[in-house]
Design a protein around this motif. Structure first.
Motif, PDB file in Angstrom:
ATOM      1  N   LEU A   1       0.809  -1.221   0.000  1.00  0.00           N
ATOM      2  CA  LEU A   1       0.000   0.000   0.000  1.00  0.00           C
ATOM      3  C   LEU A   1       0.844   1.273   0.000  1.00  0.00           C
ATOM      4  CD1 LEU A   1      -2.865  -1.211   2.330  1.00  0.00           C
ATOM      5  CD2 LEU A   1      -2.991  -0.751  -0.137  1.00  0.00           C
ATOM      6  N   ASP A   2       1.949   1.288   0.708  1.00  0.00           N
ATOM      7  CA  ASP A   2       2.830   2.466   0.686  1.00  0.00           C
ATOM      8  C   ASP A   2       3.318   2.754  -0.728  1.00  0.00           C
ATOM      9  OD1 ASP A   2       2.585   2.909   3.398  1.00  0.00           O
ATOM     10  OD2 ASP A   2       4.570   2.109   3.913  1.00  0.00           O
ATOM     11  N   ASN A   3       3.750   1.711  -1.439  1.00  0.00           N
ATOM     12  CA  ASN A   3       4.211   1.886  -2.814  1.00  0.00           C
ATOM     13  C   ASN A   3       3.083   2.393  -3.712  1.00  0.00           C
ATOM     14  OD1 ASN A   3       6.765   1.009  -2.101  1.00  0.00           O
ATOM     15  ND2 ASN A   3       6.513  -1.040  -2.955  1.00  0.00           N
ATOM     16  N   ALA A   4       1.894   1.840  -3.555  1.00  0.00           N
ATOM     17  CA  ALA A   4       0.754   2.254  -4.376  1.00  0.00           C
ATOM     18  C   ALA A   4       0.375   3.701  -4.115  1.00  0.00           C
ATOM     19  CB  ALA A   4      -0.440   1.335  -4.112  1.00  0.00           C
ATOM     20  N   ILE A   5       0.334   4.083  -2.851  1.00  0.00           N
ATOM     21  CA  ILE A   5      -0.033   5.459  -2.493  1.00  0.00           C
ATOM     22  C   ILE A   5       1.002   6.444  -3.027  1.00  0.00           C
ATOM     23  CG2 ILE A   5      -0.255   7.064  -0.543  1.00  0.00           C
ATOM     24  CD1 ILE A   5      -1.493   4.612   1.014  1.00  0.00           C
ATOM     25  N   GLU A   6       2.263   6.132  -2.825  1.00  0.00           N
ATOM     26  CA  GLU A   6       3.340   7.015  -3.285  1.00  0.00           C
ATOM     27  C   GLU A   6       3.280   7.232  -4.798  1.00  0.00           C
ATOM     28  OE1 GLU A   6       8.147   6.924  -3.477  1.00  0.00           O
ATOM     29  OE2 GLU A   6       7.204   6.169  -1.654  1.00  0.00           O
ATOM     30  N   SER A   7       3.004   6.170  -5.532  1.00  0.00           N
ATOM     31  CA  SER A   7       2.937   6.263  -6.982  1.00  0.00           C
ATOM     32  C   SER A   7       1.676   6.995  -7.446  1.00  0.00           C
ATOM     33  CB  SER A   7       2.976   4.850  -7.583  1.00  0.00           C
ATOM     34  OG  SER A   7       2.904   4.913  -8.972  1.00  0.00           O
ATOM     35  N   ALA A   8       0.535   6.628  -6.910  1.00  0.00           N
ATOM     36  CA  ALA A   8      -0.735   7.205  -7.350  1.00  0.00           C
ATOM     37  C   ALA A   8      -0.844   8.692  -7.035  1.00  0.00           C
ATOM     38  CB  ALA A   8      -1.903   6.446  -6.718  1.00  0.00           C
ATOM     39  N   LYS A   9      -0.270   9.129  -5.928  1.00  0.00           N
ATOM     40  CA  LYS A   9      -0.413  10.546  -5.564  1.00  0.00           C
ATOM     41  C   LYS A   9       0.339  11.473  -6.521  1.00  0.00           C
ATOM     42  CE  LYS A   9       3.200  10.938  -2.047  1.00  0.00           C
ATOM     43  NZ  LYS A   9       3.456  11.104  -0.617  1.00  0.00           N
ATOM     44  N   LYS A  10       1.219  10.923  -7.346  1.00  0.00           N
ATOM     45  CA  LYS A  10       1.939  11.725  -8.351  1.00  0.00           C
ATOM     46  C   LYS A  10       1.104  11.916  -9.615  1.00  0.00           C
ATOM     47  CE  LYS A  10       6.440  10.089  -6.772  1.00  0.00           C
ATOM     48  NZ  LYS A  10       7.604   9.234  -7.115  1.00  0.00           N
ATOM     49  N   CYS A  11       0.009  11.185  -9.731  1.00  0.00           N
ATOM     50  CA  CYS A  11      -0.844  11.250 -10.916  1.00  0.00           C
ATOM     51  C   CYS A  11      -1.797  12.442 -10.837  1.00  0.00           C
ATOM     52  CB  CYS A  11      -1.680   9.975 -11.037  1.00  0.00           C
ATOM     53  SG  CYS A  11      -0.699   8.509 -11.331  1.00  0.00           S
ATOM     54  N   PRO A  12      -2.225  12.933 -11.996  1.00  0.00           N
ATOM     55  CA  PRO A  12      -3.284  13.955 -11.980  1.00  0.00           C
ATOM     56  C   PRO A  12      -4.521  13.374 -11.291  1.00  0.00           C
ATOM     57  CG  PRO A  12      -2.415  13.622 -14.213  1.00  0.00           C
ATOM     58  CD  PRO A  12      -1.795  12.588 -13.342  1.00  0.00           C
ATOM     59  N   GLU A  13      -5.223  14.202 -10.579  1.00  0.00           N
ATOM     60  CA  GLU A  13      -6.344  13.728  -9.763  1.00  0.00           C
ATOM     61  C   GLU A  13      -7.351  12.883 -10.545  1.00  0.00           C
ATOM     62  OE1 GLU A  13      -9.567  15.560  -6.660  1.00  0.00           O
ATOM     63  OE2 GLU A  13      -7.696  16.647  -7.009  1.00  0.00           O
ATOM     64  N   GLU A  14      -7.630  13.261 -11.780  1.00  0.00           N
ATOM     65  CA  GLU A  14      -8.634  12.524 -12.561  1.00  0.00           C
ATOM     66  C   GLU A  14      -8.155  11.130 -12.985  1.00  0.00           C
ATOM     67  OE1 GLU A  14      -6.205  14.966 -15.452  1.00  0.00           O
ATOM     68  OE2 GLU A  14      -7.175  15.370 -13.533  1.00  0.00           O
ATOM     69  N   LYS A  15      -6.853  10.864 -12.911  1.00  0.00           N
ATOM     70  CA  LYS A  15      -6.322   9.549 -13.272  1.00  0.00           C
ATOM     71  C   LYS A  15      -5.814   8.772 -12.062  1.00  0.00           C
ATOM     72  CE  LYS A  15      -5.111  10.716 -17.948  1.00  0.00           C
ATOM     73  NZ  LYS A  15      -4.179  10.517 -19.037  1.00  0.00           N
ATOM     74  N   ARG A  16      -5.915   9.337 -10.888  1.00  0.00           N
ATOM     75  CA  ARG A  16      -5.385   8.739  -9.663  1.00  0.00           C
ATOM     76  C   ARG A  16      -6.335   7.678  -9.123  1.00  0.00           C
ATOM     77  NH1 ARG A  16      -4.696  13.338  -5.623  1.00  0.00           N
ATOM     78  NH2 ARG A  16      -3.395  14.026  -7.340  1.00  0.00           N
ATOM     79  N   TYR A  17      -5.798   6.477  -8.888  1.00  0.00           N
ATOM     80  CA  TYR A  17      -6.625   5.446  -8.256  1.00  0.00           C
ATOM     81  C   TYR A  17      -5.759   4.331  -7.672  1.00  0.00           C
ATOM     82  CZ  TYR A  17      -5.979   1.844 -11.831  1.00  0.00           C
ATOM     83  OH  TYR A  17      -5.446   0.895 -12.646  1.00  0.00           O
ATOM     84  N   ILE A  18      -6.330   3.642  -6.697  1.00  0.00           N
ATOM     85  CA  ILE A  18      -5.766   2.423  -6.125  1.00  0.00           C
ATOM     86  C   ILE A  18      -6.930   1.457  -5.961  1.00  0.00           C
ATOM     87  CG2 ILE A  18      -4.659   1.341  -4.123  1.00  0.00           C
ATOM     88  CD1 ILE A  18      -3.324   4.072  -3.573  1.00  0.00           C
ATOM     89  N   ASP A  19      -6.738   0.256  -6.437  1.00  0.00           N
ATOM     90  CA  ASP A  19      -7.739  -0.804  -6.270  1.00  0.00           C
ATOM     91  C   ASP A  19      -7.052  -1.931  -5.511  1.00  0.00           C
ATOM     92  OD1 ASP A  19     -10.070  -2.313  -6.531  1.00  0.00           O
ATOM     93  OD2 ASP A  19      -9.435  -3.157  -8.445  1.00  0.00           O
ATOM     94  N   PHE A  20      -7.551  -2.252  -4.327  1.00  0.00           N
ATOM     95  CA  PHE A  20      -6.923  -3.256  -3.470  1.00  0.00           C
ATOM     96  C   PHE A  20      -7.953  -4.309  -3.088  1.00  0.00           C
ATOM     97  CE2 PHE A  20      -5.963  -5.099   0.617  1.00  0.00           C
ATOM     98  CZ  PHE A  20      -4.623  -5.433   0.495  1.00  0.00           C
ATOM     99  N   GLU A  21      -7.537  -5.570  -3.131  1.00  0.00           N
ATOM    100  CA  GLU A  21      -8.409  -6.635  -2.645  1.00  0.00           C
ATOM    101  C   GLU A  21      -7.568  -7.763  -2.068  1.00  0.00           C
ATOM    102  OE1 GLU A  21     -10.834  -8.442  -5.665  1.00  0.00           O
ATOM    103  OE2 GLU A  21      -9.162  -8.676  -7.037  1.00  0.00           O
TER     104      GLU A  21
END
Length: 124
Positions: free
Chosen positions: A20-40
């Motif tokens: 999750l740390d890696n996913a958050i760090e990567s996604a937060k660099k994306c433009p808001e409209e393309k930012r997402y994390i899907d976890f299951e």
């Protein structure tokens, strides 16, 4: 509670926090409209499948087929993927990590029998 997931408590915390740390760090660099994390995390057969998919804009850095840290002080970072792979292997599982077209995917498969085996060894 960690036993519910078939892992020692420290291991499940380490695995999930690295993913999750890696996913958050990567996604937060994306433009808001393309930012997402899907976890299951899903029970499947004799174990679990953990899957995390996230957006990225900066292509991951690789060296000899392995992901490495792109941070300025990389000697103090970049252990997360190795920890994820080591923990999957410890529980007789596997980790599959890939990226393409702005999507980074981590899939970890591991099995219950490791923790059950450890309980039996400590009893005898």
């Amino acid at each position: 509670m960690a036993e519910d997931y078939g892992m020692e408590e420290l291991d499940i915390c380490s695995l999930l926090s690295n993913i999750l740390d890696n996913a958050i760090e990567s996604a937060k660099k994306c433009p808001e409209e393309k930012r997402y994390i899907d976890f299951e995390m899903v029970e499947e057969g004799d174990g679990y499948v953990i899957r995390c998919e996230n957006s990225y804009v900066e292509s991951p850095v690789m060296n000899q087929g392995q992901y490495i840290s792109s941070k300025k002080n990389a000697e103090n970072h970049g252990y997360g993927v190795g920890i994820i792979r080591r923990l999957a292997k410890k529980y007789s599982g596997r980790a599959r990590i890939s990226h393409e077209m702005g999507i980074f995917i981590v899939e970890v498969y591991y099995y219950f029998h490791y923790l059950q085996m450890m309980k039996q060894v400590s009893i005898h």
